[in-house]
Design a protein around this motif. Sequence first.
Motif, PDB file in Angstrom:
ATOM      1  N   GLY A  45      39.254  90.993  63.626  1.00  0.00           N
ATOM      2  CA  GLY A  45      37.878  91.117  64.098  1.00  0.00           C
ATOM      3  C   GLY A  45      36.994  91.844  63.112  1.00  0.00           C
ATOM      4  O   GLY A  45      35.786  91.606  63.038  1.00  0.00           O
ATOM      5  N   SER A  46      37.606  92.742  62.334  1.00  0.00           N
ATOM      6  CA  SER A  46      36.886  93.473  61.286  1.00  0.00           C
ATOM      7  C   SER A  46      37.872  93.789  60.176  1.00  0.00           C
ATOM      8  O   SER A  46      39.034  94.121  60.442  1.00  0.00           O
ATOM      9  N   PHE A  47      37.427  93.662  58.948  1.00  0.00           N
ATOM     10  CA  PHE A  47      38.310  93.949  57.825  1.00  0.00           C
ATOM     11  C   PHE A  47      38.438  95.456  57.628  1.00  0.00           C
ATOM     12  O   PHE A  47      37.505  96.219  57.903  1.00  0.00           O
ATOM     13  N   ALA A  48      39.591  95.857  57.110  1.00  0.00           N
ATOM     14  CA  ALA A  48      39.835  97.280  56.873  1.00  0.00           C
ATOM     15  C   ALA A  48      39.321  97.721  55.512  1.00  0.00           C
ATOM     16  O   ALA A  48      39.101  98.912  55.285  1.00  0.00           O
ATOM     17  N   SER A  49      39.127  96.753  54.607  1.00  0.00           N
ATOM     18  CA  SER A  49      38.687  97.098  53.254  1.00  0.00           C
ATOM     19  C   SER A  49      38.081  95.877  52.580  1.00  0.00           C
ATOM     20  O   SER A  49      38.230  94.743  53.055  1.00  0.00           O
ATOM     21  N   ILE A  50      37.418  96.114  51.455  1.00  0.00           N
ATOM     22  CA  ILE A  50      36.869  95.019  50.655  1.00  0.00           C
ATOM     23  C   ILE A  50      38.005  94.142  50.134  1.00  0.00           C
ATOM     24  O   ILE A  50      37.905  92.912  50.111  1.00  0.00           O
ATOM     25  N   ALA A  51      39.095  94.779  49.729  1.00  0.00           N
ATOM     26  CA  ALA A  51      40.239  94.032  49.193  1.00  0.00           C
ATOM     27  C   ALA A  51      40.811  93.085  50.241  1.00  0.00           C
ATOM     28  O   ALA A  51      41.164  91.938  49.935  1.00  0.00           O
ATOM     29  N   GLU A  52      40.906  93.555  51.486  1.00  0.00           N
ATOM     30  CA  GLU A  52      41.427  92.695  52.548  1.00  0.00           C
ATOM     31  C   GLU A  52      40.486  91.515  52.788  1.00  0.00           C
ATOM     32  O   GLU A  52      40.932  90.375  52.977  1.00  0.00           O
ATOM     33  N   ALA A  53      39.189  91.771  52.771  1.00  0.00           N
ATOM     34  CA  ALA A  53      38.209  90.698  52.966  1.00  0.00           C
ATOM     35  C   ALA A  53      38.329  89.657  51.857  1.00  0.00           C
ATOM     36  O   ALA A  53      38.269  88.451  52.111  1.00  0.00           O
ATOM     37  N   ARG A  54      38.497  90.123  50.621  1.00  0.00           N
ATOM     38  CA  ARG A  54      38.637  89.192  49.500  1.00  0.00           C
ATOM     39  C   ARG A  54      39.914  88.369  49.630  1.00  0.00           C
ATOM     40  O   ARG A  54      39.911  87.155  49.394  1.00  0.00           O
ATOM     41  N   ASP A  55      41.020  89.014  50.004  1.00  0.00           N
ATOM     42  CA  ASP A  55      42.291  88.298  50.131  1.00  0.00           C
ATOM     43  C   ASP A  55      42.215  87.218  51.205  1.00  0.00           C
ATOM     44  O   ASP A  55      42.722  86.100  51.015  1.00  0.00           O
ATOM     45  N   GLU A 107      29.031  96.907  59.260  1.00  0.00           N
ATOM     46  CA  GLU A 107      28.441  97.729  60.320  1.00  0.00           C
ATOM     47  C   GLU A 107      29.257  99.000  60.561  1.00  0.00           C
ATOM     48  O   GLU A 107      28.688 100.068  60.833  1.00  0.00           O
ATOM     49  N   SER A 108      30.569  98.890  60.450  1.00  0.00           N
ATOM     50  CA  SER A 108      31.425 100.052  60.713  1.00  0.00           C
ATOM     51  C   SER A 108      31.357 101.085  59.595  1.00  0.00           C
ATOM     52  O   SER A 108      31.480 102.282  59.837  1.00  0.00           O
ATOM     53  N   ARG A 109      31.142 100.613  58.366  1.00  0.00           N
ATOM     54  CA  ARG A 109      31.112 101.536  57.234  1.00  0.00           C
ATOM     55  C   ARG A 109      29.721 102.095  56.976  1.00  0.00           C
ATOM     56  O   ARG A 109      29.574 103.229  56.530  1.00  0.00           O
ATOM     57  N   GLY A 110      28.709 101.279  57.203  1.00  0.00           N
ATOM     58  CA  GLY A 110      27.338 101.748  57.034  1.00  0.00           C
ATOM     59  C   GLY A 110      27.078 102.342  55.664  1.00  0.00           C
ATOM     60  O   GLY A 110      27.410 101.760  54.630  1.00  0.00           O
ATOM     61  N   THR A 115      30.092 103.327  45.708  1.00  0.00           N
ATOM     62  CA  THR A 115      29.412 102.428  44.766  1.00  0.00           C
ATOM     63  C   THR A 115      30.289 101.227  44.438  1.00  0.00           C
ATOM     64  O   THR A 115      29.816 100.085  44.398  1.00  0.00           O
ATOM     65  N   LYS A 116      31.574 101.468  44.234  1.00  0.00           N
ATOM     66  CA  LYS A 116      32.499 100.381  43.927  1.00  0.00           C
ATOM     67  C   LYS A 116      32.587  99.403  45.090  1.00  0.00           C
ATOM     68  O   LYS A 116      32.628  98.180  44.891  1.00  0.00           O
ATOM     69  N   GLU A 117      32.606  99.925  46.311  1.00  0.00           N
ATOM     70  CA  GLU A 117      32.677  99.056  47.485  1.00  0.00           C
ATOM     71  C   GLU A 117      31.394  98.249  47.655  1.00  0.00           C
ATOM     72  O   GLU A 117      31.431  97.087  48.072  1.00  0.00           O
ATOM     73  N   ARG A 118      30.265  98.853  47.331  1.00  0.00           N
ATOM     74  CA  ARG A 118      28.994  98.125  47.433  1.00  0.00           C
ATOM     75  C   ARG A 118      28.963  96.956  46.448  1.00  0.00           C
ATOM     76  O   ARG A 118      28.467  95.870  46.760  1.00  0.00           O
TER      77      ARG A 118
END
Length: 337
Positions: A45-55, A107-110, A115-118
């Motif tokens: 329902g929501s990714f835990a990290s940018i890396a997970e979203a990319r994978d 939305e969860s991270r806001g 900077t790296k995550e952005r």
Amino acid sequence: MENMRKIFARLQSQSLTLTRADMDHPAKDHREIPVTPHISIDVPGSFASIAEARDYFESIYQICVHHYPRIMQSTPAVEAPNMSTYLIQQYGALFHKWRTALVHFEESRGESLTTKERIGLKLLHIHKNNTMMYYEYARSSEAALFSKETMPFSWDDHNRQFEEIVSLAASVIETSYDASPFNHSNEGRIRPSFSLDNGVVGPLYNVATLCRDPFIRRRAVDLLRSARRQEGIFNSDLCAIVAEKIISIEETAAEKVILDYQSDLLSLESIISNKKLEKPGSEITKSSGIPNTVRLTYAYPKFDIFKKQMFLTIGQSMKADINIPLPAMSFLVDVPN
């Protein structure tokens, strides 16, 4: 080993951006591809990290790309239209789940994103826009194939997405260099960077070659020229040179078609046969200024190692390739014996 497999899959998928040929679809182990029409991927329902979203994004993309031909090859002709519609709708639903999970992550991270995550988030949005445009292209192409009608798809309808890709890419480039003290040389120029990941160069090349809005595509070229990036097989300088050539060919050919009332590839070939492309007398101000008859379907650099020459291979659907010498870039293959 898994990381190496992902890297090679990305490199091969990048070649598809250049050649846009079926043979260059990224390799995938058939044991990982579902053998039934239905695909079940548990997208959170929501990714835990940018890396997970990319994978998840890369996994969904690769499975869909290979699942479609595998299922369609074993589908009887009479059932093919309905099966095609079902599969493509299913892929759209998967990407919708992915987009929803990404929104929930944002939305969860806001404001707590680093900077790296952005930067990573902007890259995901760039590739989301790029992939969803290709999804619409594939959906329209398959529908037209089975209905035996003219494909209604037009890249001109996606200028907003092209513009968003350019804006996001500009932000990524600027933020990346500002965030690292090692990216600026003593002369104030941006230092070259190297990565095997999918970054901004491929999508910017797509904008420069598929978007016919003269302002959007030229901004993409400007970013490619200034980025000084090597991302997998993509070199930003080389992509800028190729994109500029494509723009010049299309805009010069467009004017000739309008003035000479020609509507076939002969006008395009005659333009290319000139050693120096003349600048159009009338400026192109909007996408519709480039007729469909002179729009290139693909364009990519081709290297002849033995003759130490470089060419730009261009073409249109169902028509022969045209190879244009690029002598100024032959130094790339001038390898000492």
